[in-house]
Write a protein that holds these residues in place. Structure first.
Motif, PDB file in Angstrom:
ATOM      1  N   VAL A  60       0.852  -1.197   0.000  1.00 50.55           N
ATOM      2  CA  VAL A  60       0.000   0.000   0.000  1.00 50.55           C
ATOM      3  C   VAL A  60       0.885   1.244   0.000  1.00 50.55           C
ATOM      4  O   VAL A  60       1.789   1.351   0.830  1.00 50.55           O
ATOM      5  CB  VAL A  60      -0.920   0.000   1.237  1.00 50.55           C
ATOM      6  CG1 VAL A  60      -1.762   1.274   1.277  1.00 50.55           C
ATOM      7  CG2 VAL A  60      -1.817  -1.236   1.231  1.00 50.55           C
ATOM      8  N   CYS A  73      -8.419   2.962   0.038  1.00 49.44           N
ATOM      9  CA  CYS A  73      -7.499   1.840   0.284  1.00 49.44           C
ATOM     10  C   CYS A  73      -6.046   2.304   0.293  1.00 49.44           C
ATOM     11  O   CYS A  73      -5.135   1.497   0.049  1.00 49.44           O
ATOM     12  CB  CYS A  73      -7.700   0.767  -0.773  1.00 49.44           C
ATOM     13  SG  CYS A  73      -7.401   1.321  -2.462  1.00 49.44           S
ATOM     14  N   ASN A  83      -3.876   1.464  -2.836  1.00 50.47           N
ATOM     15  CA  ASN A  83      -3.543   0.081  -3.194  1.00 50.47           C
ATOM     16  C   ASN A  83      -4.048  -0.276  -4.584  1.00 50.47           C
ATOM     17  O   ASN A  83      -3.445  -1.086  -5.277  1.00 50.47           O
ATOM     18  CB  ASN A  83      -4.098  -0.885  -2.163  1.00 50.47           C
ATOM     19  CG  ASN A  83      -3.429  -2.227  -2.200  1.00 50.47           C
ATOM     20  OD1 ASN A  83      -2.228  -2.336  -2.462  1.00 50.47           O
ATOM     21  ND2 ASN A  83      -4.182  -3.278  -1.929  1.00 50.47           N
TER      22      ASN A  83
END
Length: 253
Positions: free
Chosen positions: A211, A245, A248
Protein backbone atom coordinates in the motif's frame (compact mmCIF):
# COMPACT_ATOMS: atom_id res chain seq x y z
CA UNK A 1 -17.19 23.91 5.95
CA UNK A 2 -18.38 20.60 7.33
CA UNK A 3 -20.61 17.64 6.65
CA UNK A 4 -24.16 18.43 7.71
CA UNK A 5 -26.83 15.75 7.31
CA UNK A 6 -29.41 17.35 9.58
CA UNK A 7 -32.92 16.77 8.26
CA UNK A 8 -31.83 13.65 6.32
CA UNK A 9 -32.70 10.03 6.93
CA UNK A 10 -30.22 7.31 6.01
CA UNK A 11 -30.63 3.56 5.63
CA UNK A 12 -27.56 1.36 6.05
CA UNK A 13 -27.95 -2.28 5.08
CA UNK A 14 -25.78 -4.69 6.99
CA UNK A 15 -25.51 -2.03 9.68
CA UNK A 16 -24.64 -4.51 12.41
CA UNK A 17 -21.50 -5.62 10.56
CA UNK A 18 -17.93 -4.51 11.24
CA UNK A 19 -18.03 -1.61 8.76
CA UNK A 20 -21.77 -0.97 8.76
CA UNK A 21 -22.00 -0.07 12.43
CA UNK A 22 -19.36 2.64 12.03
CA UNK A 23 -21.13 4.01 8.97
CA UNK A 24 -24.38 4.21 10.95
CA UNK A 25 -22.70 5.99 13.87
CA UNK A 26 -20.89 8.42 11.56
CA UNK A 27 -24.00 9.36 9.59
CA UNK A 28 -25.79 9.97 12.89
CA UNK A 29 -22.88 12.07 14.16
CA UNK A 30 -23.24 14.19 11.01
CA UNK A 31 -26.89 14.78 11.86
CA UNK A 32 -28.83 12.06 10.04
CA UNK A 33 -31.55 9.88 11.47
CA UNK A 34 -30.63 6.26 10.75
CA UNK A 35 -32.47 3.08 9.83
CA UNK A 36 -30.33 0.18 11.06
CA UNK A 37 -30.86 -2.84 8.81
CA UNK A 38 -30.02 -6.33 10.01
CA UNK A 39 -30.65 -9.87 8.81
CA UNK A 40 -30.22 -12.03 11.93
CA UNK A 41 -28.41 -9.94 14.58
CA UNK A 42 -31.37 -8.15 16.09
CA UNK A 43 -29.68 -7.66 19.46
CA UNK A 44 -26.77 -5.77 17.90
CA UNK A 45 -29.20 -3.68 15.85
CA UNK A 46 -31.11 -2.63 18.96
CA UNK A 47 -27.84 -1.81 20.72
CA UNK A 48 -26.86 0.41 17.79
CA UNK A 49 -30.28 2.09 17.78
CA UNK A 50 -29.89 2.94 21.47
CA UNK A 51 -26.42 4.34 20.80
CA UNK A 52 -27.69 6.56 17.95
CA UNK A 53 -30.64 7.76 20.01
CA UNK A 54 -28.13 8.62 22.73
CA UNK A 55 -26.51 10.94 20.18
CA UNK A 56 -29.80 12.83 19.88
CA UNK A 57 -30.86 11.29 16.58
CA UNK A 58 -33.85 9.12 15.71
CA UNK A 59 -33.19 5.50 14.78
CA UNK A 60 -35.03 2.27 14.06
CA UNK A 61 -33.92 -1.33 13.61
CA UNK A 62 -35.38 -3.07 10.56
CA UNK A 63 -35.01 -6.70 9.52
CA UNK A 64 -34.97 -7.71 5.86
CA UNK A 65 -33.61 -10.30 3.46
CA UNK A 66 -31.74 -8.03 1.04
CA UNK A 67 -31.94 -10.63 -1.73
CA UNK A 68 -35.77 -10.47 -1.84
CA UNK A 69 -37.67 -7.50 -3.29
CA UNK A 70 -40.77 -8.08 -1.15
CA UNK A 71 -38.65 -8.02 2.00
CA UNK A 72 -36.95 -4.78 0.98
CA UNK A 73 -40.28 -3.17 0.14
CA UNK A 74 -41.58 -4.14 3.59
CA UNK A 75 -38.42 -2.65 5.12
CA UNK A 76 -38.98 0.58 3.18
CA UNK A 77 -42.54 0.84 4.49
CA UNK A 78 -41.40 0.23 8.07
CA UNK A 79 -38.64 2.83 7.86
CA UNK A 80 -40.90 5.41 6.22
CA UNK A 81 -43.55 4.91 8.90
CA UNK A 82 -41.00 5.50 11.69
CA UNK A 83 -38.55 8.02 10.22
CA UNK A 84 -40.16 9.42 7.08
CA UNK A 85 -38.65 9.72 3.61
CA UNK A 86 -35.24 8.08 3.12
CA UNK A 87 -32.74 10.47 1.54
CA UNK A 88 -29.61 8.28 1.70
CA UNK A 89 -29.36 4.55 0.98
CA UNK A 90 -26.10 2.73 1.73
CA UNK A 91 -25.94 -0.79 0.28
CA UNK A 92 -23.39 -2.37 2.60
CA UNK A 93 -24.74 -5.87 3.28
CA UNK A 94 -23.16 -8.86 1.55
CA UNK A 95 -23.40 -12.61 2.07
CA UNK A 96 -20.24 -14.16 3.52
CA UNK A 97 -18.81 -17.42 2.17
CA UNK A 98 -15.56 -19.39 1.97
CA UNK A 99 -13.28 -18.31 -0.90
CA UNK A 100 -11.65 -20.95 -3.08
CA UNK A 101 -10.64 -21.51 -6.70
CA UNK A 102 -13.00 -21.23 -9.66
CA UNK A 103 -12.80 -24.99 -10.14
CA UNK A 104 -13.78 -25.64 -6.53
CA UNK A 105 -16.17 -22.75 -5.79
CA UNK A 106 -19.77 -23.93 -5.59
CA UNK A 107 -22.49 -22.59 -7.85
CA UNK A 108 -24.40 -21.51 -4.75
CA UNK A 109 -21.55 -19.13 -3.81
CA UNK A 110 -21.74 -17.38 -7.19
CA UNK A 111 -25.49 -17.16 -6.77
CA UNK A 112 -25.19 -15.69 -3.26
CA UNK A 113 -22.85 -12.96 -4.50
CA UNK A 114 -25.11 -12.12 -7.44
CA UNK A 115 -28.09 -11.90 -5.14
CA UNK A 116 -26.42 -9.86 -2.38
CA UNK A 117 -24.46 -7.52 -4.66
CA UNK A 118 -26.42 -7.13 -7.90
CA UNK A 119 -29.99 -7.90 -6.84
CA UNK A 120 -29.70 -6.00 -3.56
CA UNK A 121 -28.70 -2.92 -5.56
CA UNK A 122 -31.60 -3.36 -7.96
CA UNK A 123 -34.12 -4.00 -5.18
CA UNK A 124 -32.99 -0.96 -3.19
CA UNK A 125 -33.28 1.22 -6.28
CA UNK A 126 -36.79 -0.04 -7.02
CA UNK A 127 -37.82 0.51 -3.40
CA UNK A 128 -36.29 3.91 -2.64
CA UNK A 129 -35.54 5.79 -5.88
CA UNK A 130 -39.18 6.60 -6.78
CA UNK A 131 -39.61 8.65 -3.60
CA UNK A 132 -36.24 10.32 -4.20
CA UNK A 133 -37.49 11.35 -7.64
CA UNK A 134 -40.61 12.84 -6.06
CA UNK A 135 -38.46 14.72 -3.53
CA UNK A 136 -36.08 16.02 -6.20
CA UNK A 137 -32.90 14.34 -5.05
CA UNK A 138 -31.17 11.66 -3.02
CA UNK A 139 -28.08 9.53 -2.54
CA UNK A 140 -27.57 5.90 -3.54
CA UNK A 141 -24.24 4.61 -2.19
CA UNK A 142 -22.92 1.11 -2.82
CA UNK A 143 -20.07 -0.48 -0.88
CA UNK A 144 -17.84 -2.19 -3.43
CA UNK A 145 -14.25 -3.44 -2.89
CA UNK A 146 -10.69 -3.01 -4.06
CA UNK A 147 -10.88 -6.71 -4.99
CA UNK A 148 -12.96 -5.76 -8.04
CA UNK A 149 -9.80 -4.24 -9.52
CA UNK A 150 -7.29 -6.77 -8.17
CA UNK A 151 -8.81 -10.02 -9.46
CA UNK A 152 -6.65 -12.21 -7.23
CA UNK A 153 -6.92 -15.98 -6.99
CA UNK A 154 -9.93 -17.35 -5.03
CA UNK A 155 -11.87 -14.05 -5.37
CA UNK A 156 -13.97 -15.04 -8.39
CA UNK A 157 -17.45 -15.19 -6.84
CA UNK A 158 -16.95 -12.01 -4.81
CA UNK A 159 -15.42 -10.10 -7.71
CA UNK A 160 -18.13 -11.30 -10.10
CA UNK A 161 -20.82 -10.01 -7.76
CA UNK A 162 -19.13 -6.68 -7.11
CA UNK A 163 -18.30 -6.06 -10.78
CA UNK A 164 -21.93 -6.76 -11.61
CA UNK A 165 -22.94 -4.30 -8.93
CA UNK A 166 -20.60 -1.75 -10.50
CA UNK A 167 -22.46 -2.03 -13.80
CA UNK A 168 -25.83 -1.51 -12.14
CA UNK A 169 -24.64 1.58 -10.27
CA UNK A 170 -23.01 3.23 -13.27
CA UNK A 171 -26.13 2.80 -15.41
CA UNK A 172 -28.43 3.86 -12.57
CA UNK A 173 -26.36 7.03 -12.20
CA UNK A 174 -27.17 7.99 -15.79
CA UNK A 175 -30.83 7.06 -15.49
CA UNK A 176 -31.59 9.02 -12.31
CA UNK A 177 -29.12 11.89 -12.69
CA UNK A 178 -31.75 14.22 -14.19
CA UNK A 179 -33.61 13.96 -10.86
CA UNK A 180 -30.54 15.17 -8.91
CA UNK A 181 -30.00 11.71 -7.42
CA UNK A 182 -26.33 10.79 -7.18
CA UNK A 183 -25.18 7.18 -7.41
CA UNK A 184 -21.67 6.31 -6.23
CA UNK A 185 -19.59 3.43 -4.91
CA UNK A 186 -17.08 3.39 -2.07
CA UNK A 187 -14.49 0.61 -2.45
CA UNK A 188 -12.69 -0.27 0.80
CA UNK A 189 -9.38 -2.02 0.95
CA UNK A 190 -8.63 -4.59 3.65
CA UNK A 191 -9.91 -2.54 6.55
CA UNK A 192 -9.14 -2.49 10.26
CA UNK A 193 -12.31 -2.99 12.29
CA UNK A 194 -13.33 -3.58 15.89
CA UNK A 195 -12.52 -7.27 15.46
CA UNK A 196 -8.91 -6.45 14.56
CA UNK A 197 -8.54 -4.11 17.51
CA UNK A 198 -9.86 -6.80 19.83
CA UNK A 199 -7.63 -9.50 18.34
CA UNK A 200 -4.54 -7.33 17.88
CA UNK A 201 -4.46 -7.98 14.14
CA UNK A 202 -4.23 -4.40 12.86
CA UNK A 203 -0.89 -4.97 11.08
CA UNK A 204 -0.20 -7.22 8.10
CA UNK A 205 3.33 -6.67 6.82
CA UNK A 206 2.72 -8.35 3.47
CA UNK A 207 -0.38 -6.27 2.69
CA UNK A 208 0.85 -3.04 4.29
CA UNK A 209 4.09 -3.12 2.30
CA UNK A 210 2.15 -2.99 -0.99
CA UNK A 211 0.00 0.00 0.00
CA UNK A 212 1.48 3.40 -0.91
CA UNK A 213 0.49 4.76 2.50
CA UNK A 214 2.08 1.64 4.09
CA UNK A 215 -0.85 0.80 6.32
CA UNK A 216 -4.37 -0.54 6.30
CA UNK A 217 -7.27 1.88 6.47
CA UNK A 218 -9.79 1.88 9.29
CA UNK A 219 -13.52 1.42 9.49
CA UNK A 220 -13.72 5.14 10.27
CA UNK A 221 -11.91 5.97 7.02
CA UNK A 222 -14.61 4.11 5.10
CA UNK A 223 -17.43 5.72 7.08
CA UNK A 224 -15.95 9.19 6.50
CA UNK A 225 -16.01 8.61 2.73
CA UNK A 226 -19.62 7.47 2.93
CA UNK A 227 -20.61 10.55 4.93
CA UNK A 228 -18.89 12.84 2.43
CA UNK A 229 -20.61 11.24 -0.58
CA UNK A 230 -23.92 11.44 1.30
CA UNK A 231 -23.51 15.17 1.91
CA UNK A 232 -24.18 18.29 -0.14
CA UNK A 233 -20.41 18.68 -0.52
CA UNK A 234 -20.57 15.80 -3.04
CA UNK A 235 -23.65 17.07 -4.86
CA UNK A 236 -21.92 17.12 -8.27
CA UNK A 237 -20.22 13.72 -7.94
CA UNK A 238 -21.99 10.73 -9.47
CA UNK A 239 -21.20 7.52 -11.31
CA UNK A 240 -17.93 7.01 -9.45
CA UNK A 241 -16.03 4.06 -7.99
CA UNK A 242 -13.94 5.56 -5.18
CA UNK A 243 -11.22 3.33 -3.67
CA UNK A 244 -10.57 4.01 0.01
CA UNK A 245 -7.50 1.84 0.28
CA UNK A 246 -4.43 4.07 0.63
CA UNK A 247 -3.71 3.89 -3.09
CA UNK A 248 -3.54 0.08 -3.19
CA UNK A 249 -5.62 0.24 -6.38
CA UNK A 250 -5.77 3.24 -8.68
CA UNK A 251 -8.44 3.49 -11.37
CA UNK A 252 -6.86 4.79 -14.57
CA UNK A 253 -8.11 7.05 -17.35
Amino acid sequence: MGIDLNGRTALVTGATGELGRVMARTLAAAGADVAVHYNTNGAKAQELVAEIEGMGRRAVAVQADITKLDSILAMRDAVTAELGHVHIVVANAVIQYQWTSVLEQSEDDYRSQFESCVLQSVHLAKAFVPAMIEQGGGRMIGINTECAMQNFETQSAYVAGKRGMDGVYRILAKEVGPHQITVNQIAPGWTISERDRTNGTERSEGYDSRVPLKRRGTDQDIANAVAFIASDLAGFITGTYIPVCGGNVMPAI
